[in-house]
Motif scaffolding. Structure first.
Motif, PDB file in Angstrom:
ATOM      1  N   ASP A 172       0.850  -1.191   0.000  1.00  0.00           N
ATOM      2  CA  ASP A 172       0.000   0.000   0.000  1.00  0.00           C
ATOM      3  C   ASP A 172       0.890   1.248   0.000  1.00  0.00           C
ATOM      4  O   ASP A 172       2.013   1.206   0.503  1.00  0.00           O
ATOM      5  CB  ASP A 172      -0.906  -0.001   1.241  1.00  0.00           C
ATOM      6  N   ALA A 173       0.378   2.300  -0.594  1.00  0.00           N
ATOM      7  CA  ALA A 173       1.128   3.563  -0.644  1.00  0.00           C
ATOM      8  C   ALA A 173       0.163   4.706  -0.429  1.00  0.00           C
ATOM      9  O   ALA A 173      -0.972   4.669  -0.920  1.00  0.00           O
ATOM     10  CB  ALA A 173       1.828   3.714  -1.995  1.00  0.00           C
ATOM     11  N   GLY A 174       0.582   5.711   0.305  1.00  0.00           N
ATOM     12  CA  GLY A 174      -0.262   6.880   0.527  1.00  0.00           C
ATOM     13  C   GLY A 174       0.579   8.142   0.516  1.00  0.00           C
ATOM     14  O   GLY A 174       1.774   8.106   0.780  1.00  0.00           O
ATOM     15  N   PHE A 175      -0.068   9.270   0.160  1.00  0.00           N
ATOM     16  CA  PHE A 175       0.710  10.508   0.114  1.00  0.00           C
ATOM     17  C   PHE A 175      -0.005  11.625   0.850  1.00  0.00           C
ATOM     18  O   PHE A 175      -1.229  11.636   0.975  1.00  0.00           O
ATOM     19  CB  PHE A 175       0.947  10.937  -1.343  1.00  0.00           C
ATOM     20  N   GLN A 176       0.793  12.549   1.366  1.00  0.00           N
ATOM     21  CA  GLN A 176       0.276  13.820   1.894  1.00  0.00           C
ATOM     22  C   GLN A 176       1.106  14.912   1.242  1.00  0.00           C
ATOM     23  O   GLN A 176       2.333  14.912   1.345  1.00  0.00           O
ATOM     24  CB  GLN A 176       0.438  13.862   3.413  1.00  0.00           C
ATOM     25  N   THR A 177       0.438  15.803   0.563  1.00  0.00           N
ATOM     26  CA  THR A 177       1.165  16.792  -0.227  1.00  0.00           C
ATOM     27  C   THR A 177       0.735  18.209   0.105  1.00  0.00           C
ATOM     28  O   THR A 177      -0.458  18.503   0.190  1.00  0.00           O
ATOM     29  CB  THR A 177       0.955  16.536  -1.737  1.00  0.00           C
ATOM     30  N   PHE A 178       1.742  19.063   0.285  1.00  0.00           N
ATOM     31  CA  PHE A 178       1.531  20.504   0.400  1.00  0.00           C
ATOM     32  C   PHE A 178       1.980  21.058  -0.934  1.00  0.00           C
ATOM     33  O   PHE A 178       3.179  21.170  -1.195  1.00  0.00           O
ATOM     34  CB  PHE A 178       2.388  21.056   1.541  1.00  0.00           C
ATOM     35  N   GLY A 179       1.051  21.328  -1.808  1.00  0.00           N
ATOM     36  CA  GLY A 179       1.503  21.782  -3.119  1.00  0.00           C
ATOM     37  C   GLY A 179       0.370  22.040  -4.079  1.00  0.00           C
ATOM     38  O   GLY A 179      -0.804  21.919  -3.749  1.00  0.00           O
ATOM     39  N   CYS A 180       0.774  22.364  -5.292  1.00  0.00           N
ATOM     40  CA  CYS A 180      -0.161  22.812  -6.309  1.00  0.00           C
ATOM     41  C   CYS A 180      -0.871  21.631  -6.970  1.00  0.00           C
ATOM     42  O   CYS A 180      -0.651  20.481  -6.607  1.00  0.00           O
ATOM     43  CB  CYS A 180       0.585  23.610  -7.360  1.00  0.00           C
ATOM     44  N   GLY A 181      -1.667  21.920  -7.958  1.00  0.00           N
ATOM     45  CA  GLY A 181      -2.439  20.902  -8.644  1.00  0.00           C
ATOM     46  C   GLY A 181      -1.582  19.776  -9.183  1.00  0.00           C
ATOM     47  O   GLY A 181      -1.884  18.589  -8.980  1.00  0.00           O
ATOM     48  N   PHE A 212      -4.553  31.176   3.679  1.00  0.00           N
ATOM     49  CA  PHE A 212      -5.071  29.925   4.241  1.00  0.00           C
ATOM     50  C   PHE A 212      -3.865  29.038   4.529  1.00  0.00           C
ATOM     51  O   PHE A 212      -3.190  28.570   3.609  1.00  0.00           O
ATOM     52  CB  PHE A 212      -6.027  29.246   3.256  1.00  0.00           C
ATOM     53  N   GLU A 213      -3.596  28.821   5.816  1.00  0.00           N
ATOM     54  CA  GLU A 213      -2.361  28.143   6.173  1.00  0.00           C
ATOM     55  C   GLU A 213      -2.376  26.663   5.807  1.00  0.00           C
ATOM     56  O   GLU A 213      -3.415  26.009   5.840  1.00  0.00           O
ATOM     57  CB  GLU A 213      -2.123  28.282   7.684  1.00  0.00           C
ATOM     58  N   TYR A 214      -1.180  26.161   5.507  1.00  0.00           N
ATOM     59  CA  TYR A 214      -0.878  24.740   5.302  1.00  0.00           C
ATOM     60  C   TYR A 214      -1.417  24.152   4.007  1.00  0.00           C
ATOM     61  O   TYR A 214      -1.371  22.947   3.797  1.00  0.00           O
ATOM     62  CB  TYR A 214      -1.343  23.884   6.501  1.00  0.00           C
ATOM     63  N   ILE A 215      -1.945  24.994   3.127  1.00  0.00           N
ATOM     64  CA  ILE A 215      -2.323  24.494   1.812  1.00  0.00           C
ATOM     65  C   ILE A 215      -1.820  25.474   0.758  1.00  0.00           C
ATOM     66  O   ILE A 215      -1.360  26.564   1.080  1.00  0.00           O
ATOM     67  CB  ILE A 215      -3.852  24.282   1.655  1.00  0.00           C
ATOM     68  N   PRO A 259       0.470  17.391   4.642  1.00  0.00           N
ATOM     69  CA  PRO A 259       1.270  16.768   5.700  1.00  0.00           C
ATOM     70  C   PRO A 259       1.369  17.628   6.958  1.00  0.00           C
ATOM     71  O   PRO A 259       1.818  17.143   7.992  1.00  0.00           O
ATOM     72  CB  PRO A 259       2.647  16.595   5.054  1.00  0.00           C
ATOM     73  N   TYR A 260       0.952  18.888   6.853  1.00  0.00           N
ATOM     74  CA  TYR A 260       1.026  19.770   8.015  1.00  0.00           C
ATOM     75  C   TYR A 260      -0.267  19.725   8.842  1.00  0.00           C
ATOM     76  O   TYR A 260      -0.380  20.383   9.853  1.00  0.00           O
ATOM     77  CB  TYR A 260       1.248  21.226   7.590  1.00  0.00           C
ATOM     78  N   TRP A 261      -1.265  19.016   8.334  1.00  0.00           N
ATOM     79  CA  TRP A 261      -2.584  19.086   8.944  1.00  0.00           C
ATOM     80  C   TRP A 261      -2.947  17.752   9.594  1.00  0.00           C
ATOM     81  O   TRP A 261      -2.739  16.695   9.005  1.00  0.00           O
ATOM     82  CB  TRP A 261      -3.619  19.445   7.874  1.00  0.00           C
ATOM     83  N   GLU A 271       3.349  21.503  16.379  1.00  0.00           N
ATOM     84  CA  GLU A 271       4.618  22.006  15.873  1.00  0.00           C
ATOM     85  C   GLU A 271       4.834  21.573  14.419  1.00  0.00           C
ATOM     86  O   GLU A 271       5.711  20.781  14.117  1.00  0.00           O
ATOM     87  CB  GLU A 271       5.777  21.504  16.746  1.00  0.00           C
ATOM     88  N   PRO A 272       4.014  22.100  13.524  1.00  0.00           N
ATOM     89  CA  PRO A 272       4.022  21.623  12.138  1.00  0.00           C
ATOM     90  C   PRO A 272       5.413  21.596  11.494  1.00  0.00           C
ATOM     91  O   PRO A 272       5.737  20.659  10.770  1.00  0.00           O
ATOM     92  CB  PRO A 272       3.126  22.641  11.419  1.00  0.00           C
ATOM     93  N   GLU A 273       6.216  22.614  11.798  1.00  0.00           N
ATOM     94  CA  GLU A 273       7.518  22.695  11.133  1.00  0.00           C
ATOM     95  C   GLU A 273       8.433  21.551  11.569  1.00  0.00           C
ATOM     96  O   GLU A 273       9.334  21.148  10.840  1.00  0.00           O
ATOM     97  CB  GLU A 273       8.198  24.046  11.435  1.00  0.00           C
ATOM     98  N   LYS A 274       8.185  21.040  12.801  1.00  0.00           N
ATOM     99  CA  LYS A 274       9.032  19.942  13.279  1.00  0.00           C
ATOM    100  C   LYS A 274       8.440  18.603  12.882  1.00  0.00           C
ATOM    101  O   LYS A 274       9.154  17.671  12.513  1.00  0.00           O
ATOM    102  CB  LYS A 274       9.171  20.005  14.805  1.00  0.00           C
TER     103      LYS A 274
END
Lengths: 301, 406
Positions: A54-63, B304-307, B386-388, B396-399
């Protein structure tokens, strides 16, 4: 807005495998400094077979970062770690039917997250060996860092060489100013200065009269036209080369020259100069008199 | 046809709809009144008269003393370049420029190029709310400075700079003062004859006129060198055949902006305030950027933080809502907004900034609709972040999330 493929949009609007995998035993966390995007990839790996269950992702980023993450997890599920490591960023981009050049780094981030996760699983320390700079050539997605490194490694001096080694600037040429700036900077570090015309071969001036190549003949014909052009333009006219067929040189009179009663005289004068420049007899003929005329449709100003 | 029928347009700082009355005013100048205003015959003369009227309409909106102080150009960028390059040309011994770290690229990119040519550029920093330190500014003014160029209102946050005061300080020091006012004209009252501003840029498409028309206000007796030389148009200060239809459109748009100034300051402001308060109340972990005490009435910039902003815009766009973002990924340059960076906004918030910019064509229903749809969009994206955590940022999101950066 970026031109995203249907597939990118689809993976962005309905991402697969979003969120952290439960009972994950491999985690990779990477980010791209150039745009601030970041990705955490979690894997559940079967210890016996090293297969990714299984694989999962969490992304802070654009489309495209989200779509790349989604695509990555879809690609690698069911693969062994060794198979997964062979997945390139181009594979991720291809899976999404391509990414805009400025967004290719999103796929690079995906591949790096995978490498980091595998290293994490194997108890190794992953170090990133690739650098990223600002995008310079948008036609071929080449960034400043790559151009800089290539100039240094190969001792490049001209824009032409940069095009040959990196492809940067080989398309629309709009980035040549940027490439020149990088060359100026890198060369000055080595105490050299950038010479824009270095390496370009000037047109050979031949003393004798050997047979001219077709290209050379056309160049000389153009040179003659260029030399008379200022005179014509002073009278609000112009002349343009349409075709060269053996000894017939077809030209189009433009602006005030078109239909001018003196046009025939003008053409005679041009013909004399051309004979002189080419060292052979040619006839300068109005394009209208050309058989099967395929006149480029261009308005005259 | 209402704006809502085609979607909700909250991106008026990017560009505006051409007002129907403006279109109507300009249309005859394509096929009926097509003459060259420089021509002696009746075809030209009528156009010349109409341009004269447009010039007075622009003059009135700006509160300029003379209509000859209005020079029509092709856009705000051209006006900015003309102003700055002229100041350098007339004072070759002055090799310094003062501007701010948060200017529009029309000024910033030019200044960066001038640095390469050997000029010294002082970029005034801003504080966390985007405000300037006027004492620091005052200390930089000297006889070495050729020109000060400071925007009237910031395009991203709407923050207003005290340009009138700054122009007086410049004049007292004997330094020319230019302001890029493309975001301010039509939204805040301007009365140039009672200021010390020497030059001002405006752009038609920001105030419901078409794209491709701008103005440089040039105070009488300001030493000047044109950017484009050629014909005698604009009294030789900007050669090139006049864009008659667009000039007449701009005149009409300026007259309408003056009529709606009160509306902009009250009704549009109320819509913006409702939008802002509604969003702040409904979405956790978000905040307003810029200076709420000195702002354009139409602009709300919310982090809007973290996104990430582009993701928000794509989801809004799917619902027919148009806004813009300071995120790196929407700029085309991969650099997050220089305005957010200058204010020291942390990158987990800077990337999630969304600018809502309204106009008199927006309605209360549209505002309510946006307040309704934004919270679920933010929640949906935070689920991926990943910050949420479950219902708030991880501790401590940055850590908790510290990726290896390349």
């Amino acid at each position: 807005m970026w031109e995203y493929s249907e597939k990118v949009q689809e993976h962005f609007f309905s991402p697969r495998n979003a969120g952290a995998v439960k009972e994950a035993n491999a985690t990779g966390e990477v980010g791209s400094l150039s745009c601030g995007d970041a990705l955490r990839l979690t894997l559940k790996v079967d210890p016996a077979t090293e297969t990714i269950l299984d694989a999962g992702f969490q992304t802070f980023g654009c489309g495209s970062a989200i779509a790349s993450s989604s695509a990555l997890t879809e690609i690698i599920k069911g693969l062994t770690l060794d198979q997964a490591l062979k997945v390139s960023n181009q594979d991720i981009a291809d899976y999404l039917d391509g990414l805009p050049p400025e967004k290719m780094h999103c796929s690079v981030m995906g591949r790096e997250a995978l490498q980091a996760a595998v290293a994490n699983y194997r108890g190794e320390v992953w170090t990133d060996d690739h650098e990223e700079g600002a995008m310079v050539c948008k036609c071929f997605a080449v960034d400043a860092k790559l151009i800089e490194n290539t100039i240094r490694a190969n001792g490049l001096n001209t824009v032409e060489e940069v095009v040959n080694y990196t492809k940067a600037g080989g398309g629309c040429s709009a980035c040549h100013e940027g490439v020149e700036e990088i060359l100026t900077r890198v060369l000055s570090e080595a105490g050299k200065s950038f010479a824009p015309t270095a390496g370009t071969t000037p047109l050979p001036v031949q003393a004798g009269r050997p047979r001219l190549t077709t290209v050379e003949r056309i160049r000389r014909i153009e040179a003659v036209l260029d030399s008379v052009r200022p005179t014509l333009q002073r009278d609000h006219g112009d002349v343009e080369l349409v075709d060269v067929d053996g000894r017939q040189v077809y030209v189009k009179m433009r602006g005030a020259c078109a239909g001018c009663q003196m046009a025939a005289v003008t053409l005679e004068g041009i013909q004399e100069q051309m004979i002189e420049a080419l060292g052979e007899f040619v006839r300068v003929i109005p394009a209208e008199a050309r058989p099967h005329t395929q006149e480029p449709d261009r308005a005259c100003a | 046809m209402t704006a809502t029928a085609q979607g909700i347009y909250f991106d008026n700082n990017a560009t505006t709809m051409v007002a129907p009355e403006v279109v109507e005013a300009m249309l005859p100048y394509f096929s009926e009144q097509f003459g060259n205003p420089s021509s002696i015959h009746q075809f030209g003369n009528r156009v010349g008269q109409a341009i004269k009227q447009a010039r007075v309409q622009v003059q009135t909106l700006l509160g300029a003393e003379h209509d000859s102080e209005i020079v029509f150009t092709s856009c705000g960028t051209e006006s900015d370049s003309t102003a700055i390059l002229s100041a350098l040309k007339v004072q070759p011994e002055r090799r310094e420029i003062i501007t701010t770290a948060v200017e529009h690229p029309a000024v910033l990119a030019l200044c960066e190029q001038l640095e390469k040519d050997g000029y010294t550029v002082h970029y005034l920093p801003v504080d966390g709310r985007g405000r300037l330190d006027l004492d620091a500014y005052g200390r930089l003014l000297s006889e070495r400075v050729a020109i000060v160029s400071v925007m009237w209102a910031n395009n991203e946050t709407g923050t207003l700079f005290p340009v009138e005061r700054m122009a007086e300080m410049a004049r007292a020091a004997g330094v020319l003062f230019h302001t890029d006012a493309v975001q301010a004209v039509g939204k805040v009252p301007i009365d140039l004859k009672h200021t010390a501003i020497d030059m001002l840029s405006l752009s038609g498409h920001k105030l419901h006129a078409p794209k491709g028309i701008g103005v440089l206000y040039l105070r009488r007796n300001t030493r000047f060198r044109p950017l484009l030389r050629g014909g005698h148009q604009e009294r030789g200060r900007r050669a090139g055949t006049e864009n008659s239809a667009a000039i007449i459109a701009l005149g009409q748009a300026c007259a309408m902006a003056l009529d709606h100034m009160e509306h902009e300051q009250t009704a549009v402001r109320a819509l913006r305030d409702r939008l802002e308060q509604g969003l702040l109340a409904a979405v956790p972990n978000c905040f307003v950027t810029g200076d709420p005490d000195a702002r354009l009435p139409n602009t709300a910039n919310i982090a809007f933080e973290y996104i990430e902003g582009e993701a928000i815009l794509l989801l809004l766009n799917k619902l027919g809502i148009a806004a813009s973002s300071g995120s790196a990924c929407t700029s085309g340059s991969l650099e997050p907004s220089h305005v957010m960076r200058a204010m020291g906004i942390p990158y987990t918030a800077a990337h999630g900034t969304i600018r809502f910019s309204l106009s008199r064509y927006n309605s209360a229903e549209e505002v309510e609709r946006v307040i309704e749809v934004v919270p679920p969009i933010v929640a949906q994206l935070r689920k991926l972040s990943p910050y949420w955590g479950v219902d708030g940022p991880v501790e401590e999101p940055e850590k908790a999330f510290a990726p290896a950066y390349a």
